[in-house]
Design a protein around this motif. Structure first.
Motif, PDB file in Angstrom:
ATOM      1  N   UNK A 321       8.190   5.946   4.979  1.00 33.66           N
ATOM      2  CA  UNK A 321       9.073   7.113   4.901  1.00 33.66           C
ATOM      3  C   UNK A 321       8.874   7.874   3.601  1.00 33.66           C
ATOM      4  N   UNK A 322       8.398   7.166   2.574  1.00 36.37           N
ATOM      5  CA  UNK A 322       8.156   7.803   1.270  1.00 36.37           C
ATOM      6  C   UNK A 322       6.785   8.462   1.199  1.00 36.37           C
ATOM      7  N   UNK A 323       6.018   8.365   2.283  1.00 37.58           N
ATOM      8  CA  UNK A 323       4.709   9.003   2.307  1.00 37.58           C
ATOM      9  C   UNK A 323       3.585   8.154   1.782  1.00 37.58           C
ATOM     10  N   UNK A 324       3.860   6.890   1.492  1.00 35.27           N
ATOM     11  CA  UNK A 324       2.807   5.993   1.021  1.00 35.27           C
ATOM     12  C   UNK A 324       2.211   5.212   2.191  1.00 35.27           C
ATOM     13  N   UNK A 325       1.161   4.462   1.906  1.00 37.42           N
ATOM     14  CA  UNK A 325       0.472   3.706   2.958  1.00 37.42           C
ATOM     15  C   UNK A 325       1.003   2.282   3.042  1.00 37.42           C
ATOM     16  N   UNK A 326       0.976   1.752   4.246  1.00 43.00           N
ATOM     17  CA  UNK A 326       1.358   0.355   4.431  1.00 43.00           C
ATOM     18  C   UNK A 326       0.283  -0.589   3.885  1.00 43.00           C
ATOM     19  N   UNK A 327      -0.813  -0.032   3.424  1.00 44.05           N
ATOM     20  CA  UNK A 327      -1.875  -0.846   2.833  1.00 44.05           C
ATOM     21  C   UNK A 327      -1.349  -1.596   1.616  1.00 44.05           C
ATOM     22  N   UNK A 328      -0.357  -1.012   0.946  1.00 46.20           N
ATOM     23  CA  UNK A 328       0.201  -1.645  -0.252  1.00 46.20           C
ATOM     24  C   UNK A 328       0.880  -2.975   0.059  1.00 46.20           C
ATOM     25  N   UNK A 329       1.284  -3.166   1.317  1.00 44.83           N
ATOM     26  CA  UNK A 329       1.897  -4.444   1.695  1.00 44.83           C
ATOM     27  C   UNK A 329       0.965  -5.223   2.622  1.00 44.83           C
ATOM     28  N   UNK A 330      -0.316  -4.846   2.648  1.00 44.58           N
ATOM     29  CA  UNK A 330      -1.321  -5.645   3.330  1.00 44.58           C
ATOM     30  C   UNK A 330      -1.623  -5.273   4.768  1.00 44.58           C
ATOM     31  N   UNK A 331      -1.071  -4.162   5.272  1.00 46.89           N
ATOM     32  CA  UNK A 331      -1.313  -3.788   6.670  1.00 46.89           C
ATOM     33  C   UNK A 331      -2.030  -2.445   6.729  1.00 46.89           C
ATOM     34  N   UNK A 332      -3.140  -2.403   7.463  1.00 47.74           N
ATOM     35  CA  UNK A 332      -3.850  -1.143   7.650  1.00 47.74           C
ATOM     36  C   UNK A 332      -4.643  -1.163   8.951  1.00 47.74           C
ATOM     37  N   UNK A 333      -5.157   0.016   9.321  1.00 52.18           N
ATOM     38  CA  UNK A 333      -5.934   0.156  10.550  1.00 52.18           C
ATOM     39  C   UNK A 333      -7.418   0.022  10.258  1.00 52.18           C
ATOM     40  N   UNK A 334      -8.146  -0.462  11.259  1.00 55.63           N
ATOM     41  CA  UNK A 334      -9.600  -0.507  11.161  1.00 55.63           C
ATOM     42  C   UNK A 334     -10.182   0.665  11.946  1.00 55.63           C
ATOM     43  N   UNK A 335     -11.476   0.891  11.786  1.00 61.31           N
ATOM     44  CA  UNK A 335     -12.128   1.992  12.485  1.00 61.31           C
ATOM     45  C   UNK A 335     -12.169   1.805  14.000  1.00 61.31           C
ATOM     46  N   UNK A 336     -12.131   0.552  14.436  1.00 59.14           N
ATOM     47  CA  UNK A 336     -12.188   0.305  15.880  1.00 59.14           C
ATOM     48  C   UNK A 336     -10.806   0.246  16.532  1.00 59.14           C
ATOM     49  N   UNK A 337      -9.780   0.687  15.804  1.00 51.84           N
ATOM     50  CA  UNK A 337      -8.459   0.801  16.404  1.00 51.84           C
ATOM     51  C   UNK A 337      -7.673  -0.486  16.495  1.00 51.84           C
ATOM     52  N   UNK A 338      -7.797  -1.342  15.499  1.00 46.18           N
ATOM     53  CA  UNK A 338      -6.990  -2.557  15.442  1.00 46.18           C
ATOM     54  C   UNK A 338      -6.269  -2.612  14.096  1.00 46.18           C
ATOM     55  N   UNK A 339      -5.324  -3.559  13.970  1.00 42.37           N
ATOM     56  CA  UNK A 339      -4.589  -3.735  12.733  1.00 42.37           C
ATOM     57  C   UNK A 339      -5.119  -4.954  11.985  1.00 42.37           C
ATOM     58  N   UNK A 340      -5.102  -4.881  10.668  1.00 44.44           N
ATOM     59  CA  UNK A 340      -5.465  -6.040   9.851  1.00 44.44           C
ATOM     60  C   UNK A 340      -4.301  -6.374   8.929  1.00 44.44           C
ATOM     61  N   UNK A 341      -4.231  -7.636   8.517  1.00 44.40           N
ATOM     62  CA  UNK A 341      -3.151  -8.087   7.644  1.00 44.40           C
ATOM     63  C   UNK A 341      -3.734  -8.903   6.505  1.00 44.40           C
ATOM     64  N   UNK A 342      -3.450  -8.474   5.285  1.00 40.25           N
ATOM     65  CA  UNK A 342      -3.871  -9.180   4.082  1.00 40.25           C
ATOM     66  C   UNK A 342      -2.665  -9.957   3.556  1.00 40.25           C
ATOM     67  N   UNK A 343      -2.621 -11.253   3.860  1.00 41.73           N
ATOM     68  CA  UNK A 343      -1.458 -12.066   3.499  1.00 41.73           C
ATOM     69  C   UNK A 343      -1.269 -12.151   1.994  1.00 41.73           C
ATOM     70  N   UNK A 344      -2.353 -12.261   1.257  1.00 36.89           N
ATOM     71  CA  UNK A 344      -2.260 -12.377  -0.201  1.00 36.89           C
ATOM     72  C   UNK A 344      -1.590 -11.150  -0.798  1.00 36.89           C
ATOM     73  N   UNK A 345      -2.006  -9.975  -0.323  1.00 38.51           N
ATOM     74  CA  UNK A 345      -1.424  -8.731  -0.836  1.00 38.51           C
ATOM     75  C   UNK A 345       0.046  -8.626  -0.435  1.00 38.51           C
ATOM     76  N   UNK A 346       0.365  -9.050   0.781  1.00 39.18           N
ATOM     77  CA  UNK A 346       1.751  -8.996   1.244  1.00 39.18           C
ATOM     78  C   UNK A 346       2.645  -9.898   0.406  1.00 39.18           C
ATOM     79  N   UNK A 347       2.208 -11.136   0.179  1.00 38.90           N
ATOM     80  CA  UNK A 347       3.035 -12.072  -0.584  1.00 38.90           C
ATOM     81  C   UNK A 347       3.226 -11.580  -2.020  1.00 38.90           C
ATOM     82  N   UNK A 348       2.199 -10.989  -2.582  1.00 41.16           N
ATOM     83  CA  UNK A 348       2.332 -10.440  -3.935  1.00 41.16           C
ATOM     84  C   UNK A 348       3.387  -9.351  -3.972  1.00 41.16           C
ATOM     85  N   UNK A 349       3.388  -8.474  -2.966  1.00 37.53           N
ATOM     86  CA  UNK A 349       4.384  -7.409  -2.895  1.00 37.53           C
ATOM     87  C   UNK A 349       5.777  -7.989  -2.681  1.00 37.53           C
TER      88      UNK A 349
END
Length: 455
Positions: A321-349
């Motif tokens: 809602x603030x206009x930032x990316x969910x990448x900061x909490x470890x979630x982003x899209x790939x080029x082939x249209x799937x989601x990825x999750x970076x647990x390390x980045x999420x736990x740090x946040x």
């Protein structure tokens, strides 16, 4: 009707009728082919619906505030165990205490042994016992030790159980034990604790009903925490401590620590990402286009399903809602249209700012569901819109498809009646033809005979 193969014409009329019926059945066969196709379509919608419901469940789990309140409890000593339950009050922190006492049941024993089945141990047909200040009556028909023990144990909600045990060969006495622990488990007989079992002699205490005790704080003037059992619920928010043994004065205090269950929360986020990818994969399989010799899916080119895919992906690509990316909490899209999750980045946040991280998934400040901006909120809304019973996109498509199959089956049944009538007509017509040819043959034979007689 039996075979009408021509004995006169020499024609295989059954084969002719079979060939004609195949032509006649062409419209029905076309309907059956439509049913097969429609069934594949409905099955595809149902498969997608199941996967989207999985996404709905996984996303809703993260909108529940208790999902973010889970803790992991550890104890520094085997004198006490610690567990946590997720609740809105679960808190992190530590607490030190000593186990002063374990909870105990109240128990007494009688001093004079008797024969368990022949000696009468009481005179009245009943007796009263006070359990935690409440008087309860036990009725007795067999006044021997065995009969009294049986009467006590069969009296419902008495709070006391009896045991007869052998003291010497053939001689038994009785122990009474409360069925609960703590000070409230105490019992006694009225009238100065005078026993109604005169033959059993005097009463001796075995154990005193007592509460479990934890001593918190300074050893000279500690704060005493009590429980009627060895379990202390909500000692801290969401924390349950169970005392397992009394500590000696020289034993170090027990320290119970509750830490945020970051691994458990991360597992819930991973489950939502996995569920989203599973749903997207199912949609992709069912909507794939034909490629060379590889057949397309039953929903090939289906724009509605493409819209569902876009809705799932847009929950992430749209950002916070603030206009930032969910990448900061470890979630982003790939080029082939799937989601990825970076647990390390999420736990740090999560560890850096638990409240902010939770708010990016579940918008607890907004009461209107349609206006919630959290990622899990959005994913829940998308999945719910697709799967909601009767009104959901997939639910309506499944219902519509099943209705179409029902209608096609009715039309196939109608054709069964038509084809049966048509086959009967053909059989009748060919049978009539054979009869007519038979008559002509007979007439020809007669005429030949007449001509021959004239010669």
């Amino acid at each position: 009707m039996g075979s009408v193969d021509g004995l006169i014409s020499g024609m295989s009329t059954s084969s002719v009728i079979s060939g004609l019926m195949q032509v006649e059945a062409a419209p029905q066969n076309a309907l059956k082919a439509k049913i097969t196709t429609q069934q594949k379509v409905v099955t595809a919608y149902q498969g997608i619906n199941t996967k989207m419901k999985g996404l709905l469940d996984a996303a809703k789990a993260l909108t529940d505030p208790t999902a973010w309140k889970g803790g992991v409890a550890t104890s520094s000593s085997d004198a006490a165990t610690a567990t946590t339950t997720a609740s809105s009050s679960t808190q992190s922190g530590s607490l030190s205490f000593r186990v002063n006492k374990l909870a105990s049941s109240h128990a007494v024993v009688f001093g004079t042994p008797v024969d368990a089945t022949t000696d009468t141990i009481m005179s009245d047909p009943s007796f009263v016992i006070d359990v935690n200040g409440v008087s309860k009556t036990v009725n007795v028909t067999d006044k021997t030790l065995s009969g009294v023990v049986d009467a006590i144990n069969k009296t419902p909600d008495l709070g006391v159980k009896a045991t007869a045990f052998q003291v010497s060969p053939g001689k038994y006495t009785m122990q009474l034990t409360s069925t609960t622990t703590g000070t409230q488990s105490k019992f006694e007989f009225p009238n100065g604790n005078s026993s109604p079992f005169t033959a059993l002699g005097s009463i001796s205490p075995v154990s005193e009903g007592a509460d479990a005790e934890l001593a918190v704080g300074d050893s000279a003037t500690p704060l005493i925490v009590t429980s009627s059992t060895n379990t202390f619920k909500d000692l801290m928010g969401g924390l349950t401590v169970t005392a397992t043994k009394k500590q000696a004065e020289t034993d170090p205090p027990v320290t119970v620590t509750v830490a945020r269950d970051t691994e458990g929360i991360a597992a819930k986020v991973q489950a939502m990402v996995d569920a989203a990818n599973t749903a997207l994969s199912e949609i992709g399989t069912q909507t794939k286009n034909k490629s060379g010799a590889v057949a397309g899916g039953p929903l090939s080119g289906n724009s509605i399903m493409s819209g569902v895919t876009s809705s799932v992906l847009n929950t992430v690509s749209g950002g916070t809602a603030a206009g930032t990316s969910f990448k900061d909490i470890g979630i982003e899209l790939t080029r082939n249209g799937t989601l990825t999750f970076d647990k390390t980045k999420f736990i740090a946040a999560l560890e850096a700012d638990p409240e902010k991280t939770q708010a990016l998934f579940a918008d607890t400040a907004q009461t209107d569901v349609t206006l919630k901006t959290g990622l899990a909120d959005r994913m829940t809304a998308v999945a719910d819109k697709a799967t909601q019973t009767n009104t959901g996109t997939l639910s309506r498509l499944i219902t519509s498809g099943n209705d179409a199959i029902t209608d096609l089956n009715h039309r196939v049944d109608d054709w069964d009646v038509r084809l049966q009538a048509r086959q009967a007509t053909l059989q009748k017509q060919f049978g009539a033809m054979e009869t007519a040819l038979g008559k002509l043959k007979n007439q020809g034979s007669w005429l030949s005979g007449q001509l021959a007689s004239l010669g």
